[in-house]
Scaffold this motif. Structure first.
Motif: not given
Length: 198
Positions: A134-145
């Motif tokens: 989930t954290a990797r995807m959040a980073g890929n999607l531009g979120y501040d994880a």
């Protein structure tokens, strides 16, 4: 501020930073199935974060995994959320059948975009599986994880060569990769709590 500077700067939290509680389910207490775990304080740290989010009015999202076999099958006692999470009234509740909370129902990405939220504090179970994915995807999607590693836990796992790696070592590897590759800001619960109160 460069991307590297952002990861190395002191942690700050948006007023609408989302606390994501991934798969905090009773089935993970079946240690005969899962094996040894690390971080016995994980649930306490999650509870501290929940209290801080409730006190500051920030949104909490709960996630629940439905397996086709094992201790997390929907309709079994193991599928249920642990009591301290079940008592929370979330802003959103997601069910999923894969590792990432971004592939669940309702759609987390759509919900976050609709709210304009950009920060996700990732907690729950398992550190190097659903949390890391989930954290990797959040980073890929531009979120501040944001990844408080003491508010989650892992289990020992055996690789293809038959070597079993301890949960703490797997968790350390996850934290190293997320930090080094800038997928997420790896922190402690204390750092998150300090930022939540600031």
């Amino acid at each position: 501020m460069t991307n590297t500077d952002a990861f190395d700067a002191p942690l700050t939290l948006d007023p609408d930073a989302v606390l994501l509680l991934i798969d905090v389910q009773k089935g993970f207490e079946d240690h005969e199935f899962w094996g040894p775990r690390d971080n016995p304080q994980a649930e306490q740290r999650m509870a501290e974060l929940i209290a801080a989010w409730q006190a500051t009015g920030r949104p909490v999202v709960t996630v629940q995994h439905a397996s086709t076999a094992g201790p997390l099958v929907e309709g079994t006692p193991g599928y249920e959320l642990k009591d301290f999470v079940a008592d929370v009234t979330p802003a959103l509740h997601i069910t999923k059948t894969v590792n990432s909370a971004f592939y669940g129902t309702p759609d987390l990405h759509a919900w976050l975009r609709e709210r304009g939220a950009r920060q996700l504090v990732v907690t729950g179970i398992i550190t190097n599986v659903c949390n890391e994915t989930t954290a990797r995807m959040a980073g890929n999607l531009g979120y501040d994880a944001i990844f408080p590693t003491d508010a989650m836990h892992a289990f020992d796992m055996t690789g293809p060569d038959g070597t079993t790696l301890p949960a703490a070592e797997l968790a350390r590897a996850t934290a190293t990769v997320l930090h080094a590759m800038r997928f997420a800001k790896v922190v402690t619960t204390e750092q998150v709590l300090d930022a939540a109160e600031a």
